[in-house]
Design a protein around this motif. Sequence first.
Motif, mmCIF file in Angstrom:
data_model
loop_
_atom_site.group_PDB
_atom_site.id
_atom_site.type_symbol
_atom_site.label_atom_id
_atom_site.label_comp_id
_atom_site.label_asym_id
_atom_site.label_seq_id
_atom_site.Cartn_x
_atom_site.Cartn_y
_atom_site.Cartn_z
ATOM 1 N N ILE A 16 84.156 71.170 38.856
ATOM 2 C CA ILE A 16 82.801 71.453 38.959
ATOM 3 C C ILE A 16 82.072 70.308 38.264
ATOM 4 C CG2 ILE A 16 82.708 73.537 40.521
ATOM 5 C CD1 ILE A 16 81.331 74.476 37.884
ATOM 6 N N PRO A 17 81.186 69.721 38.473
ATOM 7 C CA PRO A 17 80.448 68.678 37.418
ATOM 8 C C PRO A 17 79.695 69.534 36.422
ATOM 9 C CG PRO A 17 79.427 68.370 39.816
ATOM 10 C CD PRO A 17 80.388 69.695 39.937
ATOM 11 N N THR A 18 79.635 69.027 35.454
ATOM 12 C CA THR A 18 78.972 69.690 34.393
ATOM 13 C C THR A 18 77.627 68.864 33.826
ATOM 14 O OG1 THR A 18 79.845 68.497 32.250
ATOM 15 C CG2 THR A 18 80.954 70.300 33.107
ATOM 16 N N LYS A 19 76.822 69.456 33.026
ATOM 17 C CA LYS A 19 75.493 68.694 32.870
ATOM 18 C C LYS A 19 75.819 67.568 32.130
ATOM 19 C CE LYS A 19 72.579 72.128 31.036
ATOM 20 N NZ LYS A 19 71.533 72.757 30.282
ATOM 21 N N HIS A 20 76.979 67.477 31.225
ATOM 22 C CA HIS A 20 77.418 66.371 30.240
ATOM 23 C C HIS A 20 77.974 65.062 31.205
ATOM 24 C CE1 HIS A 20 75.954 69.365 27.653
ATOM 25 N NE2 HIS A 20 76.956 70.145 28.008
ATOM 26 N N ASP A 21 78.275 65.431 32.444
ATOM 27 C CA ASP A 21 78.705 63.891 32.971
ATOM 28 C C ASP A 21 78.037 62.818 33.088
ATOM 29 O OD1 ASP A 21 80.992 65.849 33.609
ATOM 30 O OD2 ASP A 21 80.808 65.907 35.697
ATOM 31 N N ASN A 22 78.541 62.003 32.986
ATOM 32 C CA ASN A 22 77.851 60.749 32.801
ATOM 33 C C ASN A 22 76.528 60.376 32.070
ATOM 34 O OD1 ASN A 22 80.122 59.557 34.691
ATOM 35 N ND2 ASN A 22 79.213 61.008 36.005
ATOM 36 N N LEU A 23 76.464 61.421 30.983
ATOM 37 C CA LEU A 23 75.094 61.234 30.446
ATOM 38 C C LEU A 23 74.543 59.859 30.052
ATOM 39 C CD1 LEU A 23 73.172 63.587 30.566
ATOM 40 C CD2 LEU A 23 73.728 63.806 27.999
ATOM 41 N N SER A 24 76.018 59.435 29.533
ATOM 42 C CA SER A 24 75.604 57.897 28.580
ATOM 43 C C SER A 24 74.788 57.105 29.643
ATOM 44 C CB SER A 24 77.011 57.307 28.482
ATOM 45 O OG SER A 24 77.667 57.135 29.407
ATOM 46 N N GLU A 25 74.855 57.123 31.074
ATOM 47 C CA GLU A 25 74.063 56.225 31.724
ATOM 48 C C GLU A 25 72.891 56.371 31.712
ATOM 49 O OE1 GLU A 25 75.828 56.102 35.728
ATOM 50 O OE2 GLU A 25 77.976 56.284 34.933
ATOM 51 N N PHE A 26 72.433 57.579 31.319
ATOM 52 C CA PHE A 26 70.841 57.878 31.319
ATOM 53 C C PHE A 26 70.371 58.018 30.150
ATOM 54 C CE2 PHE A 26 70.741 58.758 35.943
ATOM 55 C CZ PHE A 26 71.830 59.032 36.434
ATOM 56 N N SER A 27 69.132 57.964 30.017
ATOM 57 C CA SER A 27 68.250 58.058 28.704
ATOM 58 C C SER A 27 68.666 59.461 28.191
ATOM 59 C CB SER A 27 66.808 58.050 28.899
ATOM 60 O OG SER A 27 66.344 59.008 29.635
ATOM 61 N N GLN A 28 68.780 59.457 26.825
ATOM 62 C CA GLN A 28 68.873 60.694 26.057
ATOM 63 C C GLN A 28 67.907 61.687 26.293
ATOM 64 O OE1 GLN A 28 71.581 61.062 24.181
ATOM 65 N NE2 GLN A 28 72.297 59.325 24.947
ATOM 66 N N PRO A 29 68.398 63.074 26.305
ATOM 67 C CA PRO A 29 67.646 64.042 26.664
ATOM 68 C C PRO A 29 66.320 64.028 25.593
ATOM 69 C CG PRO A 29 69.538 64.911 25.730
ATOM 70 C CD PRO A 29 69.864 63.461 26.186
ATOM 71 N N PRO A 30 65.194 64.850 26.162
ATOM 72 C CA PRO A 30 64.152 64.824 24.892
ATOM 73 C C PRO A 30 64.518 65.300 23.629
ATOM 74 C CG PRO A 30 63.913 66.440 26.811
ATOM 75 C CD PRO A 30 64.987 65.455 26.854
ATOM 76 N N THR A 31 64.345 64.769 22.559
ATOM 77 C CA THR A 31 64.670 65.240 21.198
ATOM 78 C C THR A 31 64.085 66.424 21.037
ATOM 79 O OG1 THR A 31 63.202 63.753 20.341
ATOM 80 C CG2 THR A 31 65.437 62.855 20.137
ATOM 81 N N LYS A 32 64.515 67.346 20.455
ATOM 82 C CA LYS A 32 63.885 68.456 20.006
ATOM 83 C C LYS A 32 63.240 68.189 18.363
ATOM 84 C CE LYS A 32 65.142 71.987 22.507
ATOM 85 N NZ LYS A 32 66.607 72.336 23.015
ATOM 86 N N LEU A 368 80.558 66.049 49.435
ATOM 87 C CA LEU A 368 79.092 65.720 49.513
ATOM 88 C C LEU A 368 78.543 66.919 48.537
ATOM 89 C CD1 LEU A 368 77.481 64.872 52.804
ATOM 90 C CD2 LEU A 368 76.860 63.982 50.413
ATOM 91 N N GLY A 369 79.031 68.152 48.957
ATOM 92 C CA GLY A 369 78.521 69.325 48.171
ATOM 93 C C GLY A 369 78.665 68.999 46.735
ATOM 94 N N LEU A 370 79.958 68.468 46.157
ATOM 95 C CA LEU A 370 80.158 67.973 44.798
ATOM 96 C C LEU A 370 78.978 67.200 44.426
ATOM 97 C CD1 LEU A 370 83.937 67.865 44.636
ATOM 98 C CD2 LEU A 370 82.671 69.214 43.220
ATOM 99 N N GLU A 371 78.755 66.082 45.121
ATOM 100 C CA GLU A 371 78.059 65.021 44.724
ATOM 101 C C GLU A 371 76.467 65.290 44.511
ATOM 102 O OE1 GLU A 371 78.004 60.995 47.109
ATOM 103 O OE2 GLU A 371 79.778 61.963 46.100
ATOM 104 N N ILE A 372 76.120 66.457 45.523
ATOM 105 C CA ILE A 372 74.934 66.947 45.460
ATOM 106 C C ILE A 372 74.706 67.653 44.265
ATOM 107 C CG2 ILE A 372 72.992 68.089 46.662
ATOM 108 C CD1 ILE A 372 73.864 67.010 49.013
ATOM 109 N N HIS A 373 75.739 68.615 43.953
ATOM 110 C CA HIS A 373 75.723 69.330 42.862
ATOM 111 C C HIS A 373 75.493 68.162 41.646
ATOM 112 C CE1 HIS A 373 77.984 72.640 40.020
ATOM 113 N NE2 HIS A 373 76.872 72.321 39.719
#
Length: 714
Positions: A16-32, A368-373
Amino acid sequence: MENLMITCISKPPVIIPTKHDNLSEFSQPPTKLSFTYTKNTNNPKITDNHVKYLARSGRLAEAVAALDSIALSGSQVRPNTFISLLQACIDFGSLDLGRKLHARIHLVKESDPFVETKLVSMYAKCGSFADARKVFDEMSQKNLYTWSAMIGAYSRLSRWKEVVELFFLMMEDGVLPDEFLFPRILQACANCGDVRTGRLLHSLVIRLGMVCYTRVSNSVLAVYAKCGKLRSARRFFDYMNERDRVTWNSMLLAYCQKSENDEAYKLFNGMWGEGIEPCIVSWNILINSYNQLGRCDVALGLMKEMESSRVSPDVFTWTSMISGLAQNGRRWQALFLFKEMLLAGIKPNGVTITSAVSACASLKVLKLGLEIHSIALRMGITDNVLVGNSLIDMYAKCGELEAARQVFDMIEEKDVYTWNSMIAGYCQAGYCGKAYELFIKMQESDVKPNVITWNTMISGYIQNGDEDRAMDLFQQIEQDGKIRRNTASWNALIAGYVQLGAIDKAFGVFRQMQSCSISPNSVTILSILPGCANLIATKKTLMQSQMRKLGLKPNRGTFLSIILAHSIAKMVDEGKQIFSSISDNYDIIPAIEHYSAMIDLYGRSGRLGEAMEFIEDMPIEPDSSVWTSLLTASRIHKDIALAVLAGERSLDLEPGNIVVNQLMYQIYSLCGKLDDSSKVRKLEKESTLRRSLGHSWIEVRNKKLQEVLQELGT
DNA sequence: GGAACTACGT
């Protein structure tokens, strides 16, 4: 006799996908916020104002340190300073520092009700609900603001019943709601269907002269509207002397709740005359209402109309449309609409994802389910229990129990749906032992089994052939007096016996049920019908007399069941007649399920040619259930099966559908086409492994989606 | 203040 051994594709476990998948393609999460502690040696005289300044700038640690030096110097810290600091903790979401402050506030001898109230808000808004309640309970003096803070916290968590309980406690305490608190309490009544308290509040509102606040009056109206009290709603609506668009929208809802769509539409058109322009919410109420009546095309038409009046559909509109289509059997269309929504640049929320995932669950399209996840994770839609629950259901229905279990384990605040979905997953896969294990664990947890849990277990056992345990559980349900058996509990037994071929036992339960004066519903009739397949006369009598007697209208499910009964009885011509009578006589448009049932009907009687002709003539696109029926029927006719597979439509249709893939694999193997069967196996492997958006099902059809997702993800 | 939603049974 052919060897029809069922061969399953051995496939790699789904990751199952995780929060960290392909994260590099996106902007970084807001800095704490980073807290840096610097000792302020230059300025030994620290004032309350200085503390407040630090707090407002988000320099919370420094502010607390400054606070300590004030205390050390022997000065009193003003209550206001604590309030500013606590507010800063709320604004910056810092529970840790909030706790530190709490400890310091404790040291002050005289407690200040304002500070304590702020403390309650801080804990509630920073997510520590238990602490909020603790401070609240320990307070000696509660004022209106204290009650508002606590009630506000409960409403944010949608714990409506508790809001109502708190309202009564508050009244006992001699505190009356103000024009801000009334709407919250009324909203709670509306959402938990508590009309009684609603009426009580209504009279209180009048006695206190609060009707002059449109906000308050609107909330009274909303209680009647949501609870389906159309006459009360209309009376109050007519009584109100100031009506704004919220008022009109609530009245619109009141009509829609009672399925009075024509009246609602009249009201909608009459709004202009009153100088009120319908807004997006008005449209959404109407659209949703048509969807709930199964009139999705009218809803789609309204959505088009909305666009042409320069109102853009919002996330509510799209979600309503997606779930409306999905619930009316048009699941593929729902998923296409989900894609269109993304392309339109509208960010889905938890409810949207839930609806889309549940469509995947019914279609059993893992890919598709995986994808939407994965899309949900990228967009940060992870905090919603509902999403988790629908994912459990989706993975379980696609046969991926391990993945379902992973999601289950990850949900921290499991609700009754979470447990029930996982238990149902194990039951449907035949792992009753595992289901029972969870059933026991659930009883030990904070969430107690409800009647649905029991029904799930009962049908799980009986469908897997364990009549005795099913019966035991059925007897146990009402043992501790908390849960009552419902019609579905009886239906579970009946359906189970029918499936085991024990028609006599099914009828026995059916009769016993009636002697307990439990009325059968359409599902009961539906469950017992297939058992009567060989006694078509009995079936007809049952269907016609029972349903009429009960005042039940035949619906889609009824017809589906009748077609399937004919299919089992191999009564093709009569089945055909019934199929064509559906839309003629009952204003029901056959859904994809009816079409695949028809294929089943032809298939079981070996009339495959007609089945294929039937598919050609279908007014809607055949889906995996149709192909599955056809392929299942044609397994004994190798040549036809191969012909079907050779057709370009079936192979390309739904690359992620496990059922079709497995059938394809079986057929190719049985026909000795080993090259093709291994090709299918390879495809299946790839499809489960490839889950990055770059190769996605949605993306392949539209390159633009990648960009849109990036925008939405940030 | 007003709108969308997941689990059993087909």
